[in-house]
Design a protein around this motif. Structure first.
Motif, short mmCIF file in Angstrom:
data_model
loop_
_atom_site.label_atom_id
_atom_site.label_comp_id
_atom_site.label_asym_id
_atom_site.label_seq_id
_atom_site.Cartn_x
_atom_site.Cartn_y
_atom_site.Cartn_z
N PRO A 42 91.36 19.04 66.30
CA PRO A 42 90.85 20.16 67.10
C PRO A 42 91.31 20.07 68.55
CG PRO A 42 89.10 18.58 66.69
CD PRO A 42 90.28 18.13 65.88
N ILE A 43 91.40 21.21 69.21
CA ILE A 43 91.80 21.26 70.61
C ILE A 43 90.86 20.42 71.47
CG2 ILE A 43 91.90 22.82 72.61
CD1 ILE A 43 93.09 24.92 70.72
N SER A 44 89.57 20.43 71.13
CA SER A 44 88.60 19.65 71.90
C SER A 44 88.93 18.16 71.91
CB SER A 44 87.19 19.87 71.34
OG SER A 44 87.14 19.54 69.96
N ASP A 45 89.49 17.65 70.81
CA ASP A 45 89.87 16.24 70.77
C ASP A 45 91.08 15.97 71.65
OD1 ASP A 45 89.55 13.52 69.58
OD2 ASP A 45 91.57 13.94 68.84
N LEU A 46 92.01 16.92 71.71
CA LEU A 46 93.16 16.76 72.59
C LEU A 46 92.71 16.74 74.05
CD1 LEU A 46 95.81 19.11 70.92
CD2 LEU A 46 95.61 16.62 70.73
N LEU A 47 91.72 17.56 74.39
CA LEU A 47 91.18 17.55 75.75
C LEU A 47 90.59 16.18 76.09
CD1 LEU A 47 89.45 21.04 75.91
CD2 LEU A 47 91.07 20.16 77.61
N ARG A 48 89.82 15.65 75.17
CA ARG A 48 89.22 14.32 75.40
C ARG A 48 90.31 13.28 75.59
NH1 ARG A 48 88.71 9.92 72.77
NH2 ARG A 48 89.57 10.84 70.87
N ARG A 49 91.32 13.32 74.73
CA ARG A 49 92.39 12.33 74.83
C ARG A 49 93.15 12.46 76.15
NH1 ARG A 49 94.02 9.74 70.13
NH2 ARG A 49 92.98 10.38 68.20
N ALA A 50 93.40 13.69 76.58
CA ALA A 50 94.17 13.91 77.80
C ALA A 50 93.42 13.44 79.04
CB ALA A 50 94.54 15.38 77.93
N ALA A 78 101.08 13.01 74.95
CA ALA A 78 101.35 13.94 73.85
C ALA A 78 100.22 14.96 73.71
CB ALA A 78 101.56 13.18 72.54
N ALA A 79 98.99 14.52 73.89
CA ALA A 79 97.85 15.43 73.82
C ALA A 79 97.95 16.49 74.90
CB ALA A 79 96.54 14.66 73.94
N ASN A 80 98.30 16.06 76.11
CA ASN A 80 98.42 16.99 77.23
C ASN A 80 99.54 18.00 77.01
OD1 ASN A 80 97.61 17.60 80.13
ND2 ASN A 80 99.81 17.28 80.36
#
Length: 372
Positions: free
Chosen positions: A153-161, A168-170
């Protein structure tokens, strides 16, 4: 929006709830009525400029201390401290752009949250990372990419970034907004014309090294090997060009102005504001930078940036964030090093000295108010 708020309350984010909570986050001195007005009135570059002109002068003692610390450090540094409630800004070389490096992930995250607030992007939506989404340097999410890609989910990419500073998430988040141009357009629409992202992380790092990105650089140590194979003159010319005009260059004062507006609830919805600052407070990077100088009872929500090392120097060593005093008063702080040859312990000590100087100013203000 109801689903978005439920996500925040699920334990993966922080929600204090309502506009009064957003006001409390801004230092506890903003009325509920004013919080409503701030949330409903669109922020513009002109309005930010008016806020700057109407702000009182920075405390002379703090300005003198920042000048003293910068002079003693002996290298090019940019410092900005903005009082979120009162609006003043103290600083050293705070109006000139500095390389941000991963500090720019903050602007990508704000643009994503704005798109979510406006219904242009679903934070619950799932995206799939493929081999083409690999980036450079720190990118743990890319290790999960298999033959069929990696869905998340996009929300997980936000957390990772924000929490892990995953490149890569960013970069994937930027693609969801239409690339660097899409992020820039969203920021401009919010009045944040002074902050820049500039490029995908992988393109920025490649250009800084004298390379043009290609897909296989995202695997293993291929990027580093290609960089080392370049003639030294090529690498030096690329680094000189970046330092002279960084693609991601942003002035420390522009950063603290944007952070102060975020803290006051002027950029995003209350729920999005709370969640974003909550993620910043969980950041795992830079525990001994600004955070290391905070006295007991203070907290920080921040984002670091760390550039490449070259010929015994480091580029873009930064930390920016919101620091909160024991009474809830909030300051936006940015400390940026363009090109430093100082040993790491000296860099850390300098950043810590800035947050201590802010804490000392708060104590002076508190003592004055008590005496009054």
């Amino acid at each position: 929006m109801a689903q978005w708020v439920r996500y925040f309350r699920s334990g993966r984010g922080i929600v204090l709830g309502g506009l009064v909570a957003a006001a409390a986050l801004a230092g506890g001195l903003v009325s509920a009525d004013r919080a409503v007005r701030l949330a409903s009135a669109p922020l513009t570059a002109a309005r930010l400029e008016i806020q700057r002109k109407q702000a009182p002068p920075a405390p002379a003692a703090l300005q003198a201390r920042l000048d003293e610390l910068a002079a003693a450090y002996g290298e090019e540094v940019g410092i900005a401290v903005t009082d979120v409630t009162q609006g003043w800004t103290a600083g050293v070389d705070h109006e000139r752009p500095y390389p941000q490096q991963s500090v720019s992930k903050l602007w990508v995250a704000i643009a994503v949250m704005k798109a979510a607030d406006e219904g242009r992007l679903d934070p619950y939506g799932w995206v799939t990372l493929t081999e083409e989404d690999r980036s450079v340097f720190y990118q743990p999410v890319s290790y999960r990419i298999g033959a069929g890609g990696y869905a998340t989910p996009i929300s997980d990419l936000l957390r990772r970034a924000l929490v892990e500073s995953d490149n890569a998430a960013n970069d994937k988040l930027m693609r969801e907004l239409g690339g660097p141009e899409g992020v820039a357009a969203t920021l401009e629409g919010m009045g944040l014309t002074g902050v820049k992202v500039g490029a995908y992380e992988r393109d920025l790092q490649a250009l800084t090294a004298g390379l043009v990105w290609q897909a296989d650089y995202g695997i293993g140590w291929n990027f580093q090997a290609a960089r080392e194979a370049l003639p030294m003159a090529t690498r030096q010319a690329a680094m000189d060009a970046y330092l002279a005009q960084p693609l991601d260059g942003t002035a420390p004062g522009e950063i603290t102005t944007a952070l102060a507006a975020l803290s006051r609830g002027e950029l995003l919805s209350p729920a999005s504001t709370e969640w974003l600052i909550g993620l910043m407070s969980q950041a795992r990077t830079g525990p001994r930078r600004l955070k290391g100088g905070l006295p007991a009872g203070w907290t920080i929500a921040h984002k670091t940036g760390t550039g490449q090392d070259f010929r015994g120097a480091s580029v873009g060593i930064n930390d920016v964030g919101l620091i909160t005093a024991p009474d809830g008063h909030v300051y936006a702080v940015a400390v940026m090093m363009r090109h430093t040859r100082k040993p790491v312990p000296e860099r850390l000590a300098f950043m810590q000295s800035i947050t201590r100087a802010v804490a000392e100013q708060w104590m002076r203000d508190d003592a004055f108010q008590t005496a009054d």
